[in-house]
Design an enzyme around this catalytic site. Structure first.
Site, short mmCIF file in Angstrom:
data_model
loop_
_atom_site.label_atom_id
_atom_site.label_comp_id
_atom_site.label_asym_id
_atom_site.label_seq_id
_atom_site.Cartn_x
_atom_site.Cartn_y
_atom_site.Cartn_z
N SER A 181 0.91 -1.04 0.15
CA SER A 181 -0.03 0.04 -0.02
C SER A 181 0.82 1.28 0.09
O SER A 181 1.93 1.23 0.66
CB SER A 181 -0.90 0.01 1.20
OG SER A 181 -1.76 1.29 1.34
N ASN B 206 9.36 8.25 4.44
CA ASN B 206 8.23 9.12 3.83
C ASN B 206 7.43 9.81 5.08
O ASN B 206 7.12 9.10 5.92
CB ASN B 206 7.35 8.21 2.92
CG ASN B 206 6.37 7.63 3.72
OD1 ASN B 206 5.23 7.89 4.02
ND2 ASN B 206 6.66 6.14 4.04
N SER B 207 6.92 10.79 4.70
CA SER B 207 6.00 11.38 5.69
C SER B 207 4.77 12.04 4.85
O SER B 207 4.13 13.27 4.91
CB SER B 207 6.67 12.64 6.23
OG SER B 207 5.80 13.33 7.07
N ASN C 77 -5.12 -0.50 7.55
CA ASN C 77 -3.97 0.16 7.93
C ASN C 77 -3.94 0.72 9.63
O ASN C 77 -4.47 1.82 9.59
CB ASN C 77 -3.73 1.10 7.10
CG ASN C 77 -2.37 2.10 7.51
OD1 ASN C 77 -1.63 1.63 8.24
ND2 ASN C 77 -2.03 2.94 6.85
N CYS D 26 -0.22 3.36 10.67
CA CYS D 26 0.54 4.64 9.80
C CYS D 26 1.59 5.54 10.76
O CYS D 26 1.01 5.61 11.73
CB CYS D 26 -0.42 5.47 9.30
SG CYS D 26 0.38 6.96 8.37
N LYS E 199 -2.86 -4.64 8.97
CA LYS E 199 -1.45 -4.45 8.73
C LYS E 199 -0.87 -3.84 9.84
O LYS E 199 -1.28 -2.89 10.67
CB LYS E 199 -1.37 -3.40 7.48
CG LYS E 199 0.08 -2.93 7.26
CD LYS E 199 0.18 -2.45 5.82
CE LYS E 199 1.55 -2.11 5.63
NZ LYS E 199 1.68 -1.30 4.42
N GLY F 232 7.48 -2.87 -1.54
CA GLY F 232 7.00 -1.51 -1.22
C GLY F 232 7.77 -0.75 -2.11
O GLY F 232 7.63 -0.37 -3.36
C1 LIG Z 1 5.83 6.54 -0.06
C2 LIG Z 1 5.28 5.33 0.90
C3 LIG Z 1 4.00 5.73 1.07
C4 LIG Z 1 3.11 4.62 1.92
N1 LIG Z 1 2.02 4.67 2.13
C5 LIG Z 1 1.36 3.72 2.82
C6 LIG Z 1 -0.15 3.75 2.92
O1 LIG Z 1 -0.87 4.63 2.25
N2 LIG Z 1 -0.79 2.79 3.76
C7 LIG Z 1 0.07 1.69 4.20
O2 LIG Z 1 -0.70 0.78 4.68
N3 LIG Z 1 1.60 1.55 4.07
C8 LIG Z 1 1.89 2.36 3.23
N4 LIG Z 1 3.42 2.48 3.27
C9 LIG Z 1 4.14 1.39 3.72
C10 LIG Z 1 4.62 0.46 2.76
O3 LIG Z 1 3.35 -0.15 2.37
C11 LIG Z 1 5.36 -0.87 3.51
O4 LIG Z 1 4.74 -1.32 4.49
C12 LIG Z 1 6.67 -0.05 3.94
O5 LIG Z 1 7.09 0.90 2.95
C13 LIG Z 1 7.73 -1.60 4.11
O6 LIG Z 1 8.03 -2.11 2.88
P1 LIG Z 1 9.38 -1.57 1.88
O7 LIG Z 1 10.47 -1.43 2.88
O8 LIG Z 1 9.36 -2.62 0.97
O9 LIG Z 1 8.90 -0.25 1.19
C14 LIG Z 1 4.04 3.37 2.30
C15 LIG Z 1 5.43 3.46 2.11
C16 LIG Z 1 6.09 4.40 1.32
C17 LIG Z 1 7.63 4.48 1.01
#
Ligand SMILES: Cc1cc2nc3c(=O)[nH]c(=O)nc-3n(C[C@H](O)[C@H](O)[C@H](O)COP(=O)(O)O)c2cc1C
Length: 288
Positions: free
Chosen positions: A18, A66-67, A124, A127, A161, A254
């Site tokens: 996501s 990310n923020s 979710n 967050c 999540k 992700g």
């Molecule tokens: C830019 C960005 C936006 C994200 N937005 C969401 C989100 O809207 N909802 C959510 O459940 N996780 C969000 N995540 C978390 C990712 O889904 C994932 O759980 C997390 O980044 C770990 O995986 P990765 O290391 O492969 O990125 C976001 C991550 C990133 C980098």
């Protein structure tokens, strides 16, 4: 290659995480969406959200922060413009990620989604960058209460999540299972602080969190019977295989999608090649 997550049968165990694949539509010219096991949409809330002020993406040598603050178009526009469009262009399973500030808000979203043909809902509860808001999945008690209430209101496959920022992930995962959840996904990005130069609260993701994620996925898999969807720093097939070895039934890619939108497809093709060669399934302790 197929895998069962609750009632949901995925043709392969590789999803996009996501928030890293927009609403799916944004990637339609870059990626063959039909090949992905499931597309998990950006988290949507009842009303549109502008998210946090810019800048809100920070690239690091070892990952990213990310923020975003759950910027999204809100439920109504999501259903009309995004989901409807996505369904027209792909047959791939769509998992809708939902978030909200209150139980009432979450229930309203869930009840609306009940009449949509979607594969599953991912709650979710983790967050890390909504300033001033607590992360619900840091409390087993609150997670249990909220997930049980939502469970009673939907027959959709329900995934929760989880946050990595907890003392004992097994208690949180168990609370989801006890509350009737079909699967848990972990981990969300890790809550961190960054000076940009002003102070930013954000979520850390990418290769630097992989071993944190692997440990949590392993511990959760030792504790619950429901499927665990693993994510955190998956950049290639070897990373994905490590998550399967830890016990994950499926994985999600992700922030790698930003560096190489083909990552998911490459992982699926590699897994399929490994299967065809019938090699080393023992090594990875999982019959892929
Ligand atoms: C830019 C960005 C936006 C994200 N937005 C969401 C989100 O809207 N909802 C959510 O459940 N996780 C969000 N995540 C978390 C990712 O889904 C994932 O759980 C997390 O980044 C770990 O995986 P990765 O290391 O492969 O990125 C976001 C991550 C990133 C980098």
């Amino acid at each position: 290659m197929s895998v069962l997550i609750g009632k949901l049968k995925l043709k392969n165990p590789v999803m996009v995480a996501s928030g890293t694949f927009g609403y799916g539509l944004e990637f339609k010219d870059l990626v063959d969406l039909d090949k992905i096991g499931a597309i998990v949409t950006k988290t949507i809330t009842l009303k549109p959200r502008l998210g946090n002020p810019q800048p809100r993406i920070f690239e690091l040598h070892y990952g990213m922060i990310n923020s975003i603050g759950l910027q999204n178009v809100g439920l109504e526009i999501f259903l009309k413009d995004k989901l409807a469009e996505l369904k027209k262009i792909t047959k791939t399973h769509i998992i809708v990620s939902v978030g909200g500030n209150t139980e009432k808000e979450l229930l309203e979203i869930i009840e609306t989604l009940n009449s949509e043909k979607i594969a599953a809902v991912e709650l979710n509860l983790s967050c890390p960058n909504i300033i001033g808001k607590k992360i619900i999945s840091q409390s087993a008690k609150q997670t249990y209460k909220l997930v049980s209430t939502i469970r009673k209101r939907t027959n959709l496959t329900l995934i929760t999540k989880l946050s990595p920022n907890v003392t004992d992930i097994t208690k949180i995962a168990k609370s989801c299972e006890d509350a009737g959840c079909d699967a848990v996904s972990l981990i969300n990005s890790f809550p961190v602080l960054f000076f940009s130069p002003s102070l930013v609260f954000g979520g850390l993701s990418g290769p630097c969190i992989k071993h944190i994620a692997l440990r949590m996925v392993y511990l959760a898999c030792q504790t619950v019977r429901i499927p665990v969807i693993g994510m955190g720093g998956i950049m290639d097939v070897n990373d994905a295989l490590e998550f399967f070895r830890a016990g994950a039934k499926a994985v999600a890619v992700g922030c790698a999608n930003f560096a190489n939108p083909q990552t998911t497809i490459e992982i699926i093709e590699e897994i399929s090649r490994i299967n065809a060669m019938n090699v080393n399934t023992n090594k990875y302790e999982r019959n892929l």
